[in-house]
Motif scaffolding. Structure first.
Motif, short mmCIF file in Angstrom:
data_model
loop_
_atom_site.label_atom_id
_atom_site.label_comp_id
_atom_site.label_asym_id
_atom_site.label_seq_id
_atom_site.Cartn_x
_atom_site.Cartn_y
_atom_site.Cartn_z
N ASP A 341 0.84 -1.20 0.00
CA ASP A 341 0.00 0.00 0.00
C ASP A 341 0.87 1.25 0.00
OD1 ASP A 341 -2.24 -1.60 0.12
OD2 ASP A 341 -2.39 -1.51 2.30
N ALA A 342 0.33 2.33 -0.54
CA ALA A 342 1.07 3.58 -0.65
C ALA A 342 1.57 4.07 0.70
CB ALA A 342 0.19 4.65 -1.31
N VAL A 343 0.80 3.83 1.76
CA VAL A 343 1.19 4.31 3.08
C VAL A 343 2.48 3.64 3.57
CG1 VAL A 343 -0.15 2.61 4.39
CG2 VAL A 343 0.30 4.86 5.38
N HIS A 344 2.82 2.48 3.00
CA HIS A 344 4.00 1.75 3.43
C HIS A 344 5.16 1.90 2.45
CE1 HIS A 344 1.63 0.01 6.56
NE2 HIS A 344 0.80 -0.55 5.70
N LYS A 345 5.06 2.85 1.56
CA LYS A 345 6.08 3.05 0.53
C LYS A 345 6.49 4.52 0.49
CE LYS A 345 4.65 2.46 -3.66
NZ LYS A 345 4.21 1.82 -4.92
N ARG A 346 7.78 4.76 0.32
CA ARG A 346 8.28 6.13 0.26
C ARG A 346 9.35 6.22 -0.81
NH1 ARG A 346 9.27 10.30 4.10
NH2 ARG A 346 10.17 12.08 2.97
N THR A 347 9.29 7.24 -1.65
CA THR A 347 10.28 7.47 -2.70
C THR A 347 11.09 8.71 -2.37
OG1 THR A 347 8.93 6.41 -4.40
CG2 THR A 347 10.66 7.90 -5.15
N ILE A 348 12.39 8.60 -2.45
CA ILE A 348 13.30 9.74 -2.23
C ILE A 348 14.10 9.96 -3.50
CG2 ILE A 348 15.25 10.60 -0.89
CD1 ILE A 348 14.27 8.98 1.47
N ALA A 349 13.99 11.13 -4.05
CA ALA A 349 14.69 11.46 -5.29
C ALA A 349 16.11 11.89 -5.01
CB ALA A 349 13.94 12.56 -6.04
N ALA A 350 16.97 11.64 -5.97
CA ALA A 350 18.36 12.09 -5.84
C ALA A 350 18.39 13.60 -5.63
CB ALA A 350 19.13 11.74 -7.11
N GLY A 351 19.23 14.05 -4.70
CA GLY A 351 19.33 15.46 -4.40
C GLY A 351 18.42 15.93 -3.29
N SER A 352 17.58 15.03 -2.75
CA SER A 352 16.67 15.40 -1.66
C SER A 352 17.45 15.65 -0.37
CB SER A 352 15.64 14.29 -1.42
OG SER A 352 14.82 14.12 -2.54
N ALA A 353 16.83 16.37 0.54
CA ALA A 353 17.45 16.66 1.83
C ALA A 353 17.63 15.36 2.63
CB ALA A 353 16.60 17.65 2.61
N ARG A 354 18.54 15.39 3.56
CA ARG A 354 18.80 14.24 4.43
C ARG A 354 17.51 13.84 5.13
NH1 ARG A 354 23.45 12.17 6.85
NH2 ARG A 354 23.25 11.45 9.01
#
Length: 494
Positions: A341-354
Motif C-alpha cells: 500500500d502507498a502508506v508503506h512506501k516512500r520514494t526519495i529522489a536524488a538530491g533530496s534533503a537528508r
C-alpha cells in the motif's frame, strides 16, 4: 485440432507475407516463459532460459527476440499474460527476423494508445489481488507408468497450514491474494511417449528441448472432462518424468472451455513438485515475476537467497512433507503485484534533503488495531534522475529482513537489504554487496547492512546509514551525494 492448427499456420504465413515489405502492428496474447534448471552437484546449475512469443487470435505463435521485446516494451514483464499490440519494423534485424519497434498493452480502455503505439508500457503491472484459483493437473507419459505422488498430495499443497501454498501466498501478499478453491486432478495419460514431447540432443553441448505448448495442450485436453479451466487463473502441470532438465513457469495463451485468454502456467518435473520452493518460484513466473539476482556480474541468476524468485534452495526452511519451503519475494516484486500500500512506501529522489525513516521488516503483517504495528515504511525507493531514455533509468529499493517465521527462518541475517533495479531494460532486482569483489552468493556480510554501517550507491547519488535498530525493523538515514573518497563501487563504512 488439426483444422485449427492448419488455420493457425495459414494465418502465420499470411502475416509473414504482409510484413515483408512494411511495418505492421499485430495484436495477440503475450506469452513469457522462464526455464529453471534442476540444481546439480555442489548446487551448480545450468543457465536460466527465457522465451517470449506473441500468440495470434488464430493460435499461431510468433517468437519474439527477448532483448528487442524488453527494449520495445520498456517493462516487458508488466505485460505478461496480457493482450498487447506489437509494432514490427519493415526492416530486418541483424538476426534476420523482423525488428520490434514497440510493445504496448491492448487490454486497456486507452485503445487509441495501443493502436497508435504512442508510447511504451508505463512500467506498472496489473495488480494481482483477490481470489487467484489454481488447478493442478498431473499427467503421465504413455511409456512411463510411475506416479510419484497421489493426487491428494497435490491437493493438500494448496492448503492454509504453515508450509502450504495457500498459507504462503496469503502471507507473502499481505493477504492480497488467496488460493481458495484451488484443486488437483490426475493422473491422466498423455497420448504420446516422452520422446514425442522432449527432443533429446546428443553430445556434450547438446540441449534437450521440451515442447511446452504440446505438453500443455495434451495434458489439459486429457483433463478437460473433469476440469473447468474457465474458472481458474493458473494451471500447474505435473509430469511423471524429467522434461528437458528444467522446470518452467510463465503463461499460455489459448482457448479452454470457451474462454480465450492467457493462463498463468507452470510445467513441473518430479524434482520441482516434490519441493514447495521451486513450485512457488514457477508460480511466481506465472504471475509475471522475473528472476532476481545479486551484483557479482556473472550469468548466474540463482545467487540471491533473499528472494524465492532467485535462489529457491539456499537459506530455505525445510519440512518433511513438502521439502524446501519458499522464502518471501523481494519488496519490489511485491509492489509490482499491488501488494504494498502507498502508506508503506516512500520514494526519495536524488538530491533530496537528508531524511530519517523507520523501515519495518517486510515479513511483518500489515498494521491492525489488534497487533499494534505502526504504519511505518516497508519499501523505500531511491530514484535516480531519468536518463535520456526514460526506460533505462536506475533506482534502488531498501527493505528490512530477518530470519524468523515459517518461510524466512533460515535467512542469513537480520539487516537492511538493498537492491538495484532497472539496468538494461530488465526490471530485475540485484542485491547490492559492499564486498570487493562481490561474493558469488548474497548470503554474505557484504549484502547485509547493519547498525552503524552505511552504503553508497554505485552512481554516488545516495548514501544510506543504518542508524539504529527498533523492535520492528531499523531506522535509516538517507543522504544526498556523499563526498567521494573511493572508487565507483558501493562502499560500506562503520
Amino acid at each position: 485440432m488439426g483444422i485449427r492448427f492448419a488455420i493457425a499456420v495459414l494465418a502465420l504465413a499470411g502475416w509473414m507475407a504482409s510484413v515483408s515489405a512494411q511495418a505492421q502492428v499485430v495484436q495477440g496474447g503475450l506469452e513469457l516463459r522462464w526455464g529453471d534448471p534442476a540444481p546439480g552437484p555442489g548446487d551448480r546449475r545450468g543457465p536460466a532460459k527465457f522465451q517470449a512469443a506473441l500468440v495470434l487470435d488464430g493460435g499461431a505463435r510468433i517468437p519474439l527476440d527477448p532483448d528487442q521485446a524488453r527494449r520495445g516494451a520498456g517493462d516487458l514483464y508488466a505485460l505478461a499474460n496480457r493482450r498487447v499490440a506489437v509494432q514490427f519494423s519493415g526492416a530486418k534485424s541483424s538476426a534476420g527476423g523482423r525488428r520490434i519497434e514497440a510493445i504496448v498493452p491492448a487490454d486497456t480502455p486507452d485503445s487509441a494508445r495501443a493502436h497508435g503505439l504512442t508510447g511504451k508500457s508505463d512500467g506498472v503491472a496489473k495488480a494481482t489481488l483477490g481470489a487467484t484459483r489454481w488447478v493442478t493437473v498431473a499427467c503421465r507419459f504413455s511409456d512411463i507408468a510411475e506416479e510419484q505422488k497421489p493426487v491428494g498430495f497435490f491437493r493438500d499443497q494448496y492448503g492454509e497450514g504453515a508450509g502450504e501454498l495457500g498459507h504462503y501466498w496469503r502471507e507473502v501478499s499481505y493477504d492480497g491474494i488467496q488460493l481458495t478453491g484451488s484443486d488437483a486432478y490426475g493422473w491422466f495419460a498423455l497420448p504420446h511417449p516422452r520422446s514425442h514431447y522432449v527432443t533429446e540432443e546428443d553430445g556434450e553441448d547438446g540441449e534437450d528441448e521440451a515442447d511446452l505448448t504440446a505438453l500443455f495442450n495434451d495434458c489439459t485436453a486429457a483433463a478437460d472432462a473433469e476440469v473447468d479451466f474457465s474458472q481458474v487463473v493458473g494451471i500447474n502441470l505435473m509430469f511423471n518424468a524429467n522434461l528437458d532438465g528444467y522446470a518452467w513457469g510463465g503463461g499460455r495463451c489459448t482457448t479452454l472451455d470457451g474462454a480465450d485468454r492467457c493462463w498463468s502456467s507452470t510445467w513441473n518435473p518430479p524434482w520441482s513438485f516434490n519441493n514447495l520452493a521451486p513450485l512457488a518460484h514457477e508460480m511466481g513466473h506465472g504471475y509475471g515475476l522475473p528472476h532476481s539476482d545479486n551484483s557479482d556480474g556473472d550469468d548466474d541468476t540463482y545467487d540471491n537467497p533473499w528472494d524465492v524468485m532467485s535462489d529457491s534452495w539456499s537459506n530455505a526452511v525445510v519440512d518433511t512433507t513438502y521439502g524446501a519451503r519458499p522464502k518471501h519475494i523481494n519488496i519490489l516484486q511485491r509492489d509490482r503485484l499491488g501488494w504494498v500500500d502507498a502508506v508503506h512506501k516512500r520514494t526519495i529522489a536524488a538530491g533530496s534533503a537528508r531524511t530519517r525513516l523507520a523501515v519495518d521488516y517486510a515479513s511483518l503483517p500489515l498494521p491492525t488495531e489488534d497487533n499494534g504495528l505502526a504504519d511505518n515504511i516497508r519499501m523505500l525507493v531511491l530514484q535516480t534522475p531519468q536518463s535520456p531514455d526514460p526506460y533505462r533509468g536506475t533506482f534502488y529499493t531498501i527493505e528490512a529482513r530477518r530470519p524468523t517465521g515459517d518461510y524466512e527462518g533460515a535467512l542469513a541475517g537480520d539487516a537492511i537489504i538493498i537492491h538495484q533495479v532497472g539496468s538494461d531494460y530488465r526490471y530485475e532486482a540485484e542485491s547490492q554487496d559492499s564486498d570487493s569483489p562481490p561474493a558469488d552468493r548474497a548470503d554474505n556480510e557484504g549484502s547485509m547492512f547493519k547498525v552503524g554501517e552505511s552504503w553508497t550507491s554505485p552512481d554516488h547519488l545516495f548514501n544510506v546509514l543504518v542508524e539504529s535498530k527498533t523492535a520492528t525493523g531499523f531506522v535509516v538515514v538517507v543522504g544526498g551525494r556523499p563526498r567521494q573518497t573511493g572508487g565507483r563501487g558501493p562502499r560500506r563504512s562503520r
